[in-house]
Design an enzyme around this catalytic site. Structure first.
Site, PDB file in Angstrom:
ATOM      1  N   ASP A 246     -38.712   6.217  86.737  1.00  0.00           N
ATOM      2  CA  ASP A 246     -38.716   5.531  85.446  1.00  0.00           C
ATOM      3  C   ASP A 246     -37.429   5.794  84.670  1.00  0.00           C
ATOM      4  O   ASP A 246     -36.845   6.874  84.766  1.00  0.00           O
ATOM      5  CB  ASP A 246     -39.928   6.013  84.631  1.00  0.00           C
ATOM      6  N   HIS A 247     -37.011   4.828  83.900  1.00  0.00           N
ATOM      7  CA  HIS A 247     -35.910   4.952  82.936  1.00  0.00           C
ATOM      8  C   HIS A 247     -34.632   5.556  83.501  1.00  0.00           C
ATOM      9  O   HIS A 247     -34.176   6.622  83.075  1.00  0.00           O
ATOM     10  CB  HIS A 247     -36.368   5.757  81.711  1.00  0.00           C
TER      11      HIS A 247
ATOM     12  N   ASN B 135     -49.087   8.699  80.429  1.00  0.00           N
ATOM     13  CA  ASN B 135     -48.509  10.028  80.319  1.00  0.00           C
ATOM     14  C   ASN B 135     -49.515  10.943  79.605  1.00  0.00           C
ATOM     15  O   ASN B 135     -50.414  11.486  80.235  1.00  0.00           O
ATOM     16  CB  ASN B 135     -47.168   9.972  79.586  1.00  0.00           C
TER      17      ASN B 135
ATOM     18  N   ASN C  24     -48.132   2.373  82.249  1.00  0.00           N
ATOM     19  CA  ASN C  24     -47.597   3.729  82.300  1.00  0.00           C
ATOM     20  C   ASN C  24     -48.509   4.678  81.536  1.00  0.00           C
ATOM     21  O   ASN C  24     -48.837   4.439  80.373  1.00  0.00           O
ATOM     22  CB  ASN C  24     -46.187   3.765  81.701  1.00  0.00           C
TER      23      ASN C  24
ATOM     24  N   HIS D   6     -42.104   4.339  72.493  1.00  0.00           N
ATOM     25  CA  HIS D   6     -42.289   5.593  73.204  1.00  0.00           C
ATOM     26  C   HIS D   6     -42.607   6.680  72.178  1.00  0.00           C
ATOM     27  O   HIS D   6     -42.022   6.721  71.106  1.00  0.00           O
ATOM     28  CB  HIS D   6     -41.022   5.977  73.973  1.00  0.00           C
ATOM     29  N   GLY D   7     -43.524   7.559  72.530  1.00  0.00           N
ATOM     30  CA  GLY D   7     -43.884   8.617  71.597  1.00  0.00           C
ATOM     31  C   GLY D   7     -45.071   8.207  70.738  1.00  0.00           C
ATOM     32  O   GLY D   7     -45.846   7.323  71.087  1.00  0.00           O
TER      33      GLY D   7
END
Length: 288
Positions: free
Chosen positions: A85-86, A239, A237, A183-184
């Site tokens: 990823d990324h 996490n 995704n 994100h976050g």
């Protein structure tokens, strides 16, 4: 004999999800605990899965960890792909293309639109020739986590007409749209207050043949995850959604248990969190 991309594991998994009407979790792993947890959960649920890592993992644990990861994933009794990823830095891309990933994400989204297209097109040609599928981000998914930069800029949303042209010009196999996802951590209103689902649907309608990828899933409810399939989201995704209970268990028991016991029990907690998502949220259980 199948040819690329139909002989690519990531493509096969997402193509089956498209046909079967479910989404597949792409689970961020940082160490062998995460790898073992995903494989055990997938085998117990008979679910396909994608294990993904960040470039940080390669830098910290070395390329040999990727080789272990791929061998473990491909030895499972259900289809499991491995994704990077990324990839932001050119060195990350270079290393990624030398390793046995099924797919990689090229994150050139901080570049100007035309530069993003050129960068992605060049990498797609090299990666596809090696049998690796490519995911790209279009627009800018704001926020920062796990080595990603904190972007101090207004979120740039993916425009449907540009998304169609982007896919055609670059040849990417997967697209990560920006529609208010970050994100976050989200603010007080959560994802519901910032996600532009109307825009996401327009992107899906513009490129219905391209699997869309959901980034920015911290704090997303089970109900909202379930809705994503109708918007063309095939790769979700995951996490902290599946990792928080494991992290909590390790923090509470480190120093109290022998390391072997801590790892075994910690992996079991982790695997249970992943199993719940496979069975109750993504509906990928029983599909492998």
């Amino acid at each position: 004999m199948d040819y690329f991309p139909r002989n690519n594991r990531t493509f096969q998994i997402l193509d089956a999800a498209s046909e079967g009407g479910y989404s597949v979790g792409a689970y961020n792993c940082y160490n062998d605990d995460g790898v073992i947890a995903v494989i055990r959960a997938a085998e117990r649920c008979r679910s396909p899965a994608i294990i993904q890592i960040f470039p940080w993992t390669i830098k910290f644990q070395g390329p040999h960890f990727v080789k272990y990861l791929v061998e473990a994933a491909h030895s499972a009794s259900v289809p499991i792909a491995v994704h990077l990823d990324h990839c932001i830095e050119s060195d990350d891309v270079k290393i990624a293309l030398s390793l046995p990933f099924g797919s990689i994400m090229i994150d050139a989204s901080t570049l100007e639109h035309e530069d993003n297209i050129r960068e992605c097109r060049e990498i797609v040609q090299i990666a596809n020739a090696k049998g690796i599928t490519v995911e790209a981000e279009m627009g800018r998914i704001e926020g920062g986590e796990d080595g990603l930069p904190q972007v101090e800029m207004e979120t740039i949303l993916t425009q449907p007409n540009l998304a169609k042209a982007f896919v055609q010009e670059t040849g990417v196999q997967l697209l990560a749209p920006a529609f208010g996802n970050i994100h976050g951590k989200y603010g007080a209103g959560g994802p519901e207050s910032s996600w532009r689902l109307d825009l996401l649907m327009d992107v899906h309608r513009a490129i219905p043949q391209i699997p869309l990828v959901l980034h920015g899933t911290s704090g997303v409810s089970d109900e909202l995850f379930r809705e994503m399939r109708k918007y063309g989201i095939l790769k979700i995704n995951m996490n902290r959604t599946v990792r928080d209970e494991y992290t909590k268990y390790i923090a509470q028991n480190a120093g109290k248990l022998e390391l072997t016991t801590l790892k075994m029990r910690g992996v079991e907690v982790y695997a249970k969190s992943i199993e719940r998502v496979m069975r109750d949220v993504l509906e990928s259980a029983g599909k492998a």
